[in-house]
Design a protein around this motif. Structure first.
Motif, PDB file in Angstrom:
ATOM      1  N   ARG A 194       0.588  -1.216  -0.246  1.00  9.56           N
ATOM      2  CA  ARG A 194      -0.120   0.018   0.052  1.00  9.56           C
ATOM      3  C   ARG A 194       0.907   1.359   0.151  1.00  9.56           C
ATOM      4  O   ARG A 194       0.401   2.186  -0.793  1.00  9.56           O
ATOM      5  CB  ARG A 194      -1.022  -0.071   1.120  1.00  9.56           C
ATOM      6  CG  ARG A 194      -2.225  -1.063   1.071  1.00  9.56           C
ATOM      7  CD  ARG A 194      -2.606  -1.299   2.314  1.00  9.56           C
ATOM      8  NE  ARG A 194      -3.762  -2.273   2.229  1.00  9.56           N
ATOM      9  CZ  ARG A 194      -4.451  -2.573   3.160  1.00  9.56           C
ATOM     10  NH1 ARG A 194      -4.254  -2.642   4.402  1.00  9.56           N
ATOM     11  NH2 ARG A 194      -5.380  -3.855   3.059  1.00  9.56           N
ATOM     12  N   TYR A 197       2.252   1.746  -3.476  1.00 11.75           N
ATOM     13  CA  TYR A 197       1.361   2.177  -4.349  1.00 11.75           C
ATOM     14  C   TYR A 197       0.902   3.680  -4.314  1.00 11.75           C
ATOM     15  O   TYR A 197       0.917   3.954  -5.341  1.00 11.75           O
ATOM     16  CB  TYR A 197       0.081   1.243  -4.080  1.00 11.75           C
ATOM     17  CG  TYR A 197      -1.218   1.690  -4.901  1.00 11.75           C
ATOM     18  CD1 TYR A 197      -1.543   1.169  -6.076  1.00 11.75           C
ATOM     19  CD2 TYR A 197      -2.001   2.584  -4.273  1.00 11.75           C
ATOM     20  CE1 TYR A 197      -2.502   1.615  -6.692  1.00 11.75           C
ATOM     21  CE2 TYR A 197      -3.255   2.734  -4.992  1.00 11.75           C
ATOM     22  CZ  TYR A 197      -3.539   2.491  -6.314  1.00 11.75           C
ATOM     23  OH  TYR A 197      -4.458   2.587  -6.912  1.00 11.75           O
ATOM     24  N   ARG A 201       1.957   6.448  -7.191  1.00  8.80           N
ATOM     25  CA  ARG A 201       0.762   7.395  -7.812  1.00  8.80           C
ATOM     26  C   ARG A 201       1.344   8.712  -7.570  1.00  8.80           C
ATOM     27  O   ARG A 201       0.909   9.543  -8.586  1.00  8.80           O
ATOM     28  CB  ARG A 201      -0.527   6.974  -6.890  1.00  8.80           C
ATOM     29  CG  ARG A 201      -1.220   5.864  -7.167  1.00  8.80           C
ATOM     30  CD  ARG A 201      -2.717   5.722  -6.877  1.00  8.80           C
ATOM     31  NE  ARG A 201      -3.306   6.647  -8.202  1.00  8.80           N
ATOM     32  CZ  ARG A 201      -3.863   6.246  -9.427  1.00  8.80           C
ATOM     33  NH1 ARG A 201      -3.772   5.089  -9.560  1.00  8.80           N
ATOM     34  NH2 ARG A 201      -4.411   6.952 -10.114  1.00  8.80           N
ATOM     35  N   CYS A 220       1.030   0.432 -10.728  1.00  7.83           N
ATOM     36  CA  CYS A 220       0.345   0.585  -9.763  1.00  7.83           C
ATOM     37  C   CYS A 220      -1.021  -0.256  -9.934  1.00  7.83           C
ATOM     38  O   CYS A 220      -1.726  -0.919  -9.057  1.00  7.83           O
ATOM     39  CB  CYS A 220      -0.401   2.098  -9.912  1.00  7.83           C
ATOM     40  SG  CYS A 220       0.731   3.427  -9.264  1.00  7.83           S
ATOM     41  N   CYS A 224      -2.315  -2.865  -7.016  1.00  9.98           N
ATOM     42  CA  CYS A 224      -3.700  -3.075  -6.762  1.00  9.98           C
ATOM     43  C   CYS A 224      -4.067  -4.396  -6.583  1.00  9.98           C
ATOM     44  O   CYS A 224      -4.766  -4.630  -5.555  1.00  9.98           O
ATOM     45  CB  CYS A 224      -4.313  -1.972  -7.470  1.00  9.98           C
ATOM     46  SG  CYS A 224      -6.042  -1.696  -6.762  1.00  9.98           S
ATOM     47  N   ALA A 248      -5.455   6.783  -1.764  1.00 13.41           N
ATOM     48  CA  ALA A 248      -4.286   5.987  -1.683  1.00 13.41           C
ATOM     49  C   ALA A 248      -3.551   6.710  -0.485  1.00 13.41           C
ATOM     50  O   ALA A 248      -2.946   6.018   0.537  1.00 13.41           O
ATOM     51  CB  ALA A 248      -3.559   5.858  -2.932  1.00 13.41           C
ATOM     52  N   ARG A 294     -11.261  -0.506  -1.206  1.00 12.48           N
ATOM     53  CA  ARG A 294     -10.433  -1.797  -1.218  1.00 12.48           C
ATOM     54  C   ARG A 294     -11.561  -3.083  -1.468  1.00 12.48           C
ATOM     55  O   ARG A 294     -10.945  -4.008  -2.245  1.00 12.48           O
ATOM     56  CB  ARG A 294      -9.820  -2.008   0.379  1.00 12.48           C
ATOM     57  CG  ARG A 294      -8.681  -0.948   0.502  1.00 12.48           C
ATOM     58  CD  ARG A 294      -8.019  -0.986   1.750  1.00 12.48           C
ATOM     59  NE  ARG A 294      -6.657  -0.292   1.755  1.00 12.48           N
ATOM     60  CZ  ARG A 294      -6.236   0.174   2.921  1.00 12.48           C
ATOM     61  NH1 ARG A 294      -6.774  -0.198   4.169  1.00 12.48           N
ATOM     62  NH2 ARG A 294      -5.239   0.721   2.886  1.00 12.48           N
ATOM     63  N   LEU A 299      -8.164  -0.169  -4.650  1.00 13.07           N
ATOM     64  CA  LEU A 299      -7.028   0.170  -3.965  1.00 13.07           C
ATOM     65  C   LEU A 299      -6.318  -1.153  -3.276  1.00 13.07           C
ATOM     66  O   LEU A 299      -7.293  -2.171  -3.056  1.00 13.07           O
ATOM     67  CB  LEU A 299      -7.158   1.279  -2.518  1.00 13.07           C
ATOM     68  CG  LEU A 299      -7.570   2.642  -2.582  1.00 13.07           C
ATOM     69  CD1 LEU A 299      -7.908   3.066  -1.294  1.00 13.07           C
ATOM     70  CD2 LEU A 299      -6.480   3.196  -3.572  1.00 13.07           C
ATOM     71  N   PRO A 300      -5.124  -1.234  -2.998  1.00  7.94           N
ATOM     72  CA  PRO A 300      -4.605  -2.527  -2.679  1.00  7.94           C
ATOM     73  C   PRO A 300      -4.813  -2.791  -1.013  1.00  7.94           C
ATOM     74  O   PRO A 300      -5.180  -1.710  -0.391  1.00  7.94           O
ATOM     75  CB  PRO A 300      -2.961  -2.449  -2.851  1.00  7.94           C
ATOM     76  CG  PRO A 300      -2.852  -0.752  -3.047  1.00  7.94           C
ATOM     77  CD  PRO A 300      -4.175  -0.125  -3.540  1.00  7.94           C
TER      78      PRO A 300
END
Length: 300
Positions: A194, A197, A201, A220, A224, A248, A294, A299-300
Motif C-alpha cells: 500500500r 502504491y 501514484r 500501480c 492494486c 491512496a 479496497r 486500492l490494494p
C-alpha cells in the motif's frame, strides 16, 4: 512510591518489537510534523499510550536536546498523564509554575527549556491511543489558533488510525485463503504494498513524460491486484486518477494537509476529491471510502 519517569532503555525488557502501540508511531510523527508546520512553534512532540496508560515520548518535530526522548509519563501525572486520565486537552502557560498539574517531570521539561504547552489526546473508539504536545520556550500564552491547530491535528490522526485499524481487521495476518479462493497478503506485507502504491501514484502524477507515467500507472494496477480480491469489475464505481491518488494517501494515514503538499494541490481540493469519492462509493466518511475502495479492488 512508584517511579514516574522511566528511561527508554528500561522499557525495552519485554515485547517491545510486538507492542501494538509502536505501529502508531509513523502516523504520530507525521501528525506532529504537520502540527509544527501549522503553528511555527519550535517543538511538537508526543507518542503512543501503552497498555499501562503511559504516554511514551518517542516522536519529535523540531529542535530538541533529547532530554524527553524515551520518557514514560504515568496516567494522571504531569500534563500528559492528566490528559490521558481526563481524556481532554489541557493548556498551561508555564509548565513548571502551573498549579493544575503534578510536577514529577519538571526536571526533563526544564532540561528542554519548555514553558507554555498544550497537550491533546488522540482517542480512537474509547481508547486514548496517543498524546500530542505543542510547546514554546516562553511563557507567552499559546493562543486560540495554536490550540485549534492541535485539536484539528489530533482529530485527523484519530480518523487516520481508525482507517488503518478497520483495514487491518479485514486482512488475515496468516495470509490464508478467503472463502472465494483469493489469498490475502500478510498484514505487514500488505502495508508495504500500500505504501509503494501510494508513492508511485504521487510520482506518476508529477511526471511530464506520458509514456513513463503510463508505465507507472500499470505498475500501480499490478500492486492494486496484490491486495484483497475485488468484488467484481462490473460493480466497481469509476474513480478519477486524482480521487484514487487522494484515497491512496489517506489510506496510509496522511492528513489532508500532507496529501495536498505531496500532490501539489490545496487542502480544499483534497477535501473536494474525498467528497466526490465518498459520493461515488456511497459512503459518508474517509474511513468508509478507503474500506469501500479496497472492497471494490480500487486500492490494494
Amino acid at each position: 512510591m512508584r517511579t514516574a519517569v522511566r528511561a527508554e532503555g528500561q522499557l525495552k525488557g519485554v515485547g517491545t518489537v510486538n507492542r501494538p502501540e509502536t505501529t502508531d508511531e509513523p502516523q504520530i510523527h507525521r501528525a506532529l510534523a504537520c502540527l509544527r508546520d501549522m503553528t511555527s512553534l519550535p517543538l511538537a512532540f508526543g507518542g503512543p499510550v501503552n497498555a499501562a496508560r503511559q504516554v511514551r515520548f518517542t516522536q519529535f518535530a523540531g529542535v530538541t536536546t533529547g532530554a524527553l526522548r524515551g520518557v514514560a509519563v504515568d496516567c494522571g501525572l504531569g500534563l500528559g498523564g492528566k490528559v490521558v486520565a481526563r481524556r481532554r486537552p489541557i493548556v498551561v502557560n508555564d509548565y513548571v509554575a502551573s498549579s493544575g498539574i503534578s510536577h514529577q517531570y519538571d526536571h526533563v521539561i526544564t532540561a528542554e527549556g519548555l514553558r507554555a504547552m498544550v497537550a491533546v489526546p488522540v482517542i480512537v473508539g474509547r481508547t486514548v491511543r496517543a498524546v500530542l504536545y505543542c510547546t514554546t520556550r516562553t511563557t507567552l500564552p499559546l493562543g486560540d489558533r495554536v490550540v485549534q491547530a492541535a485539536l484539528e491535528t489530533a482529530r485527523d490522526l484519530e480518523q487516520n488510525l481508525a482507517v488503518r485499524d478497520r483495514a487491518a481487521r479485514g486482512a488475515d495476518p496468516l495470509g490464508r485463503r478467503e472463502p472465494g479462493g483469493a489469498r490475502t497478503a500478510p498484514a505487514a506485507e500488505q502495508e508495504v504494498v500500500r505504501e509503494a502504491y501510494a508513492e508511485l501514484r504521487v510520482l506518476a502524477q508529477g511526471l511530464d513524460d506520458d509514456a513513463l507515467r503510463q508505465r507507472l500507472e500499470q505498475v500501480c494496477a499490478k500492486l492494486c491486484g496484490a491486495g484483497a480480491a475485488p468484488s467484481g469489475p462490473r460493480s466497481a464505481p469509476y474513480l478519477s486518477a486524482r480521487e484514487l491518488d487522494v484515497l491512496a494517501c489517506v489510506a496510509l494515514g496522511w492528513t489532508n494537509t500532507q496529501v495536498a503538499a505531496d500532490l501539489g494541490v490545496t487542502t480544499e481540493t483534497v477535501k473536494s476529491y474525498l467528497r466526490n469519492a465518498a459520493r461515488k462509493l456511497h459512503v459518508r466518511s474517509r474511513l468508509e471510502a478507503v474500506v469501500a475502495a479496497r472492497r471494490h479492488g480500487l486500492l490494494p
